[in-house]
Each structure stands twice: as structure tokens, then as C-alpha cells.
Write an enzyme that holds these catalytic residues in place. Structure first.
Site, mmCIF file in Angstrom:
data_model
loop_
_atom_site.group_PDB
_atom_site.id
_atom_site.type_symbol
_atom_site.label_atom_id
_atom_site.label_comp_id
_atom_site.label_asym_id
_atom_site.label_seq_id
_atom_site.Cartn_x
_atom_site.Cartn_y
_atom_site.Cartn_z
ATOM 1 N N SER A 168 0.890 -1.132 0.012
ATOM 2 C CA SER A 168 0.156 0.071 -0.133
ATOM 3 C C SER A 168 1.051 1.392 0.054
ATOM 4 O O SER A 168 0.462 2.412 -0.136
ATOM 5 C CB SER A 168 -0.901 0.167 1.197
ATOM 6 N N ASN A 188 -6.666 5.439 -0.316
ATOM 7 C CA ASN A 188 -5.940 6.132 0.967
ATOM 8 C C ASN A 188 -5.488 7.372 0.878
ATOM 9 O O ASN A 188 -5.363 8.152 1.770
ATOM 10 C CB ASN A 188 -4.691 4.978 1.371
ATOM 11 N N GLU A 244 -8.293 -2.589 -5.485
ATOM 12 C CA GLU A 244 -7.832 -1.483 -6.219
ATOM 13 C C GLU A 244 -6.533 -2.200 -6.847
ATOM 14 O O GLU A 244 -5.556 -2.672 -6.658
ATOM 15 C CB GLU A 244 -6.761 -0.529 -5.169
ATOM 16 N N HIS A 246 -4.351 -4.242 -4.579
ATOM 17 C CA HIS A 246 -4.543 -3.843 -3.421
ATOM 18 C C HIS A 246 -5.813 -4.254 -2.847
ATOM 19 O O HIS A 246 -7.125 -3.571 -3.195
ATOM 20 C CB HIS A 246 -4.298 -2.180 -3.184
HETATM 21 C C1 LIG Z 1 -2.163 -4.951 1.972
HETATM 22 O O1 LIG Z 1 -3.111 -3.756 1.751
HETATM 23 C C2 LIG Z 1 -3.892 -3.184 3.155
HETATM 24 C C3 LIG Z 1 -4.595 -2.227 2.743
HETATM 25 O O2 LIG Z 1 -3.837 -0.917 2.672
HETATM 26 C C4 LIG Z 1 -2.922 -3.089 4.201
HETATM 27 O O3 LIG Z 1 -3.587 -2.621 5.335
HETATM 28 C C5 LIG Z 1 -1.982 -4.421 4.592
HETATM 29 O O4 LIG Z 1 -1.156 -3.766 5.354
HETATM 30 C C6 LIG Z 1 -1.313 -4.651 3.371
HETATM 31 N N1 LIG Z 1 -0.885 -5.854 3.805
HETATM 32 C C7 LIG Z 1 0.401 -6.228 3.417
HETATM 33 C C8 LIG Z 1 0.835 -7.681 4.150
HETATM 34 O O5 LIG Z 1 1.048 -5.614 2.637
#
Ligand SMILES: *[C@@H]1O[C@H](CO)[C@@H](O)[C@H](O)[C@H]1NC(C)=O
Ligand SMILES: *[C@@H]1O[C@H](CO)[C@@H](O)[C@H](O)[C@H]1NC(C)=O
Ligand SMILES: *[C@@H]1O[C@H](CO)[C@@H](O)[C@H](O)[C@H]1NC(C)=O
Length: 720
Positions: A423, A494, A456, A444
Site C-alpha cells: 500500500s 488511501n 484497487e 490492493h
Molecule cells: C495490504 O493492503 C492493506 C490495505 O492497505 C494493508 O492494510 C496491508 O497492510 C497490506 N498488507 C500487506 C501484507 O502488505
């Protein structure tokens, strides 16, 4: 009336048995356009006139009865482009006085779907035969409307008031079997004998071997007046509580009541009038807008119009079995994708606890086992040699991700899509150690991934159109709404959301009340106010996201120490049972008078004086000061071409941030208020409270011309 190019029609075939079968033909769902309705009336007139026709069967072509009114024409009615049909044309003239009152019985033969106007049409028939898989329902309230063709009157008379209210107010369809047990349909048969059974049934009615029932006057299912009033009163209270901003559920209940108190014919007329009124309401316009915006997300100019066919994805690998990774895995296996889940060690793999995410709930044990068997946990890359797509969901650590992508390039086949759920990290940086930039893409998800509806899809300059088309297809198959966006800090969701917390902190430091802000925002329709949200996600995450935006957009970040000060005092939100609220054992939030001292201290550090005006803000002012900065950021995202369509931002705001769909999404709402108004308010606050509120160039330019924010931007046009 039907023009040279009619949209849909009906055909009639009369059999040797004297039964006329009238079929609705209007692909793909046999919706009831005006042309279909005129044709239906003509077919009926003929059937009733002809001496060789004794009875009528009504059905839909190609295994679908009817999906209801043609939503595509709503916009035309709303803007007055289409002639509104005479009041009561459909409901009273065609359905009640032609079909239901006919001297020849009608039977509906229902397969596939009978929704909205489709079910209303079926209910005027004198009996209904259905397949077990058919879906029957009145989902009009989802679009800010009520059933407008007798549904509010006939459904309660067929299934009883309580069940009818549930089906309408919750827009909840029922399957054939349930419809049968409720009395909504008279028999369940298999699709191959459906029409013949209906023919026989219609002749039986004529020969008085079966009852001839006009649903509108049926009385045995509906509760006695006193009891009915109690049920309606309860339903009203519930509707007001669950959706205080929505008028149409109450209108629906009022219309039902009219039919019970003053008789079904009076109910029909009240329904007709109410329907016409609601069709022009802001709520209906907004919800119809959202309906089409959702459909529009899968059309990406320059990508999906190139004739590319999505490749079949037979197997998906996921890296990282944390909350996110296992949620994504659950979403995939629930839609029948075989998945391998890789973790660094056995301990983490077990912690992923998929059982709990693939909730058994309504599943049979067998289905549950079968679903879980689609998933395999692994500790190395050996089984990656035949996967078609990888989704990486490990912690946000650049060197770790770079290593992973280099490994993936080594082990996965050369066509394999390499997706990351990052993200915050630049996708080009993630793929820096590979030569596979054309197949790297952002996927995402939002937490929890098997529940949240948005996906996303982040493309870089180098992502190939084929890969985007493939991921759009996967998104659709796992029942997500995919929105394709470009690369920037926070992407679309975001980034639009980042001013939310900041605006809240600014207001509070200048004298506004924490709890009044949260109240005003939830009253507007957001799922929770900014402070309650900070508590829920935890101050650690809030600080980290804040830093990220501070680094990228320093000129428009409001710097407040408030959260840091609270964190230093061991407050971190709900997990510590103390944040902006105090939480009891059941985690129920209550106000905390102690936060005053932190606010006072934060004010001193910022050198801010309390502004008496902000101490007595109206709810409307709070909403605008909180949400216009988000509109401003959405405008930037749009002007930069991160989103190619303004409607994509509407969907991102509704599905990613919980913006109320009945306000049409962030851009639609801003246009409803007018670019001039939004801009002038931001300017006014920016003069008093600083750059955080300063309108961006795009917004200022549109406002100067009095133009809509959601018409295509220059940047978007140049991308087409
Ligand atoms: C995946 O995306 C979500 C939403 O932004 C975020 O909260 C999360 O940390 C991400 N997970 C990883 C493991 O990157
Ligand atoms: C990031 O990952 C690298 C490589 O796996 C590791 O050496 C480093 O300690 C990690 N950094 C953090 C902050 O976790
Ligand atoms: C992606 O966005 C980040 C943050 O704005 C930026 O640093 C990076 O250069 C962008 N990468 C591409 C390929 O546009």
C-alpha cells in the site's frame, strides 16, 4: 409507440391445447422496457380476443423470467427525456385491469430470475410455477425506490406482512423452494417441464380443478388490522434507526399500510404516486448513479477496448499468511481458485487459520471440506513452477519485497502475473531486481480481504494491458469490484482518505469538540467518525500513514502532536481500551474527559488559539470542513490521471471508505453541491486556517467556469 429500434418485445404462441404462451424477449435479463410493456399489452389484448385461446402462460425467453424494469431508462425519466407513462399505466391499466382481471387465467412459468417488476408481473398471474433455482424478490429499495407495480400490495397478501417487509426492506430475494413454502409460488418443477406444467395448471384453473386467485384481493395471509399495525410500527422504528437519512423505506411502509387500511386498490394508487415522486429524489438519482458506476469500473479506456481476452488463471500462489494473505486466499478458494500459500515457517502458516476465515456458516460440511482442499500451505518455491499468478502480501519492507520478486522471477513461469498488495512502496522499486516489469501489478485488497468489496488494481507505466485485463477478470470472479488506478502515494483510496484524520485534528486543535465531530460525520452517513476510526485502526498505524503523507505532501499536511502525545501516555486506541474514547470490557466506547489535557497540550505546541467560531460549529459546517478536503484530494487524484474516470473515484469512496452510496460518491456529491460552492468554502478556510484547505488548481479552474468536477479532465482525455 415502439420506435424503429424497439428495445425488447414479447412473442405469443398458441398451442393446440388452447394455451397462449407469451414470452418476454429482451436480452440479457428480459428487462421490462417501455417497448416490452406495450408489446405485452398487445399480446394480451390478442390473447383475450381470440376464441381459440382459453388460458395464458407468461414466461421469459432463455431461462430467465424477467430482471425487472429497465434501469437504463431511469436516467431518461429523471431528466424528463422520456415521456413518463400515464400514472398507473403499468400498475393499474396493464397489470391489474388487463392481466389480473381477465376472464382467462394466467400462470407465470418462472426460471432464472423474477426480480422487481418481473416478480410484480408474476404476482398478478393467477398462479406461479417455478424452478427450485429461480430467484424471486423485490430489490427496488436498493435503488432508492419502492416496488411501483403493485408489489407493495400483492407480496404481503401472498406471503404475509412480516416476510414481505423483510423481502422489500432488505432487498432480499428468495429461492424457489423458499418461495414455495411461503406461498409465493404454487409448485416447484424442473426446468424441462416448467412451461408444460404451467399450461396444464392454467387449464386446470379454467376447469375449476384449481383455485382462480387474484392476488390483490387475497386475504388469508395478511394479518388482522391490529396486529398488522403493530408490525408496521415496529418496521418503521427499525427503518428509522438503521437508515435515518433514507426516506424511501418509510414511504414503502406507508404505502403498504394504505393497502391494509383503505383497501388494495387505494394502495395501488398511493404506490403509483409515491413511486413517481421517489424516481426524482436525490437518493434514487445517487443510487442509480452508483449502480452504473460499478458497471463502468470494468471498462478501462485503452485497455479493455483492445479486444484482449482474459487468460485462464488455473492456480494462484500467495506469499504471506498474515491477516491479509489468508484473507486473500479465502476470497480465492471461495471462488474455486486452487491456491498455494507460502509462509516463512510452519508456525506462521498455522497462524493463518484459514478455517476461521472460510466460515462454514451456510456451507454444508462437504462444500466446506472441498473449499478448504483447494488450499495448500508450503514453505518453499518448488510448487510455484506452474502458477499463473502470485499475490505478495508480506510486511512492507523494500529489501524483503525486492528479494521475493527476484525469486519469483526465477521460479514462476514466464507468463505468471506478479502482483503485490503493497500500500506504500513504489512498484517499480519492488521489481527493480527483475526484468519482468510488464507483468508486475498492484493488487490492493482491503482488510478483511474476503469481506471488503473493493480491489484497487494499480498499474505502472510498464504493466502490460493483458495483465490488467487478467486481473480485472480475477477480481470479477472473486466478486470484488475492481478499480484500476495509477501509481501514487496511497493510490486512490488511501490518498483521498488521508485528509480525513488531518481535518479532524485541525478542527479539534482550533476548538471543535471530538465527540460532536464524530456524531456529525456518522449522521451524514459515514460508518464512523474520524476519532472512532483512529481508535479502531490503532494509533501506530495512524502515525505511520500520517508520516507517509507528511513526507510526500508536506505543504498540505496539518501537523498535530495530539496523537503522539496520547501515544506517549500509553493510549493507542481500542486495543489499549483508551484512545479518544474509553472502552469498557465489551469494548463499548464512551467519552473520556481526560482527552482535554492532551488537546490543550497539542494546542500549545502548535501555537494555536482556540477560535470561538469553531467551538460552535453546526453539523453542516463540520461535515463540509471534514469532507471538502477529501473532495479537494479526489480532484488532484483525478487531475493527475491516477483515476481515469470520476465515477471510479465515486466507487472507491463508497467501497473503500464507506462514503454513503445514497449520496452518490465523493465526486457526485461535490457536483451536487456545486464546484463553485465547494471551492469558495475551501478558500475561505484556507485564508483563516492555512494551506491544508487550499483548493487545488483543478478545483479552482472548474469552479471559475462553474463546471462539473466529474466531466473528463484534460489529463484523462490525453490518456484515452
Ligand atoms: C495490504 O493492503 C492493506 C490495505 O492497505 C494493508 O492494510 C496491508 O497492510 C497490506 N498488507 C500487506 C501484507 O502488505
Ligand atoms: C527487511 O527485510 C530484510 C531482508 O529480508 C531484513 O534483513 C531486514 O531486517 C528487514 N527490515 C525490517 C525493518 O524488518
Ligand atoms: C510511484 O509513486 C511514487 C510516489 O509518488 C513515486 O515516488 C514513484 O516514482 C512512482 N513510480 C512510478 C513508476 O510512477
Amino acid at each position: 409507440m415502439a420506435g424503429s429500434n424497439p428495445k425488447g418485445r414479447t412473442v405469443m404462441e398458441v398451442g393446440a391445447d388452447g394455451v397462449a404462451v407469451i414470452s418476454i424477449i429482451n436480452p440479457p435479463v428480459n428487462s421490462l422496457s417501455l417497448d416490452v410493456l406495450y408489446s405485452l399489452r398487445e399480446s394480451y389484448d390478442q390473447a383475450l380476443r381470440r376464441n381459440d385461446v382459453k388460458a395464458i402462460v407468461l414466461t421469459g425467453a432463455k431461462g430467465k423470467f424477467s430482471g425487472g424494469f429497465d434501469i437504463g431508462s431511469f436516467g431518461g425519466f429523471q431528466e424528463g427525456k422520456l415521456p413518463p407513462s400515464k400514472p398507473g399505466f403499468m400498475s393499474v391499466e396493464v397489470l391489474t385491469d388487463t392481466v389480473e382481471a381477465a376472464r382467462k387465467p394466467s400462470v407465470a412459468a418462472i426460471d432464472g430470475i423474477a426480480l422487481g417488476g418481473g416478480l410484480e408481473l408474476a404476482m398478478v398471474c393467477h398462479a406461479r410455477i417455478s424452478t427450485s433455482s429461480a430467484q424471486l424478490g423485490l430489490p427496488e429499495l436498493q435503488l432508492g425506490l419502492i416496488p411501483g407495480s403493485g408489489g407493495t400490495q400483492r407480496l404481503p397478501r401472498l406471503v404475509g406482512l412480516s416476510k414481505a417487509l423483510e423481502m422489500m426492506l432488505m432487498s432480499k430475494p428468495v429461492k424457489g423452494e423458499e418461495a414455495h413454502s411461503l406461498g409465493l409460488v404454487d409448485a416447484i418443477v424442473s426446468p424441462d417441464v416448467l412451461v408444460n406444467t404451467a399450461r396444464r395448471w392454467a387449464l386446470d384453473i379454467l376447469e375449476l380443478k384449481r383455485p382462480w386467485i387474484p392476488s390483490l384481493y387475497k386475504n388469508d395471509k395478511i394479518e388482522p388490522l391490529g396486529e398488522a399495525r403493530e408490525i408496521l410500527k415496529f418496521a418503521r422504528t427499525q427503518a428509522r434507526k438503521q437508515a435515518p437519512n433514507l426516506e424511501h423505506p418509510i414511504v414503502c411502509i406507508d404505502v403498504i399500510e394504505e393497502g391494509i387500511v383503505s383497501g388494495p386498490r387505494a394502495g395501488l394508487w398511493k404506490e403509483t404516486k409515491a413511486f413517481q415522486g421517489l424516481l426524482h429524489s436525490d437518493t434514487c438519482k445517487s443510487l442509480v448513479h452508483i449502480f452504473f458506476a460499478i458497471r463502468g469500473t470494468s471498462k478501462v479506456p485503452g485497455i479493455t477496448d483492445q479486444g484482449l481476452v482474459p487468460r485462464r488463471i488455473r492456480k494462484v500462489a500467495i506469499l504471506g499468511g498474515g491477516l491479509m494473505g489468508s484473507g486473500i486466499a479465502a476470497a480465492l478458494i471461495l471462488s474455486n481458485y486452487p491456491v498455494i500459500l507460502k509462509e516463512v515457517n510452519e508456525k506462521f502458516l498455522q497462524a493463518a487459520n484459514l478455517q476461521s476465515r472460510v466460515k462454514k456458516g451456510k456451507m454444508t460440511t462437504e462444500k466446506f471440506e472441498k473449499t478448504l482442499s483447494l488450499l495448500k500451505g508450503v514453505l518453499d518455491y518448488e510448487s510455484f513452477r506452474d502458477v499463473d499468478m502470485v499475490i505478495e502480501a508480506v510486511i512492507e519492507n523494500i529489501s524483503l519485497k525486492q528479494q521475493i520478486f527476484a525469486d519469483l522471477e526465477k521460479y514462476c513461469p514466464p507468463h505468471c502475473i506478479l502482483a503485490s498488495n503493497t500500500s506504500s512502496i513504489d512498484l517499480n522499486l519492488i521489481g527493480e531486481k527483475t526484468k519482468s516489469h510488464d507483468r508486475i501489478i498492484g493488487a490492493h485488497f482491503f482488510s478483511p480481504a474476503h469481506v471488503m468489496p473493493l480491489l484497487e488494481i494499480v498499474r505502472t507505466e510498464k504493466t502490460s494491458p493483458q495483465v490488467i485485463v487478467d486481473l480485472l477478470d480475477v477480481g470479477k470472479n472473486i466478486k470484488k469490484t475492481p478499480v484500476v488506478v495509477g501509481n501514487c502515494t496511497g493510490f486512490a483510496v488511501n490518498r483521498m482518505f488521508f485528509p480525513y484524520t488531518q481535518a479532524a485534528l485541525l478542527l479539534v486543535e482550533h476548538g471543535a469538540d471530538v465527540y460532536q465531530i464524530d456524531k456529525a460525520i456518522t449522521k451524514f452517513g459515514m460508518p464512523m467518525g474520524p476519532f472512532r476510526m483512529c481508535d479502531l485502526v490503532g494509533f501506530g498505524v495512524v502515525m505511520a500513514t500520517g508520516m507517509q503523507f507528511f513526507e510526500n505532501f508536506p505543504e498540505r499536511t496539518y501537523k498535530s502532536m495530539l496523537i503522539l502525545l496520547m501515544q506517549e501516555d500509553k493510549r493507542a486506541g481500542e486495543t489499549t481500551r483508551k484512545g479518544f474514547y474509553m472502552y469498557d470490557e465489551k469494548l463499548k466506547p464512551g467519552p473520556d474527559p481526560d482527552i482535554k489535557k492532551f488537546i490543550q497540550k497539542a494546542r500549545e505546541i502548535s501555537g494555536v488559539n482556540v477560535d470561538p467560531k469553531l467551538m460552535k460549529l453546526s453539523d453542516k459546517d463540520i461535515v463540509e470542513m471534514m469532507l471538502f478536503p477529501m473532495v479537494n484530494e479526489a480532484c488532484r487524484v483525478y487531475a493527475e490521471g491516477i483515476a481515469v474516470k470520476a465515477t471510479d473515484l465515486d466507487i472507491a469512496s463508497v467501497m473503500g471508505m464507506g462514503f454513503p452510496p445514497y449520496r452518490g460518491g465523493i465526486m457526485f456529491w461535490a457536483d451536487y453541491l456545486g464546484s463553485k460552492y465547494v471551492c469558495s468554502r475551501l478558500e475561505e478556510w484556507s485564508n483563516t486556517y492555512g494551506n491544508f484547505f487550499k483548493p487545488c488548481t483543478f478545483l479552482a479552474q472548474r469552479a471559475a467556469k462553474g463546471a462539473r468536477l466529474s466531466s473528463p479532465s484534460e489529463q484523462a482525455k490525453s490518456r484515452l
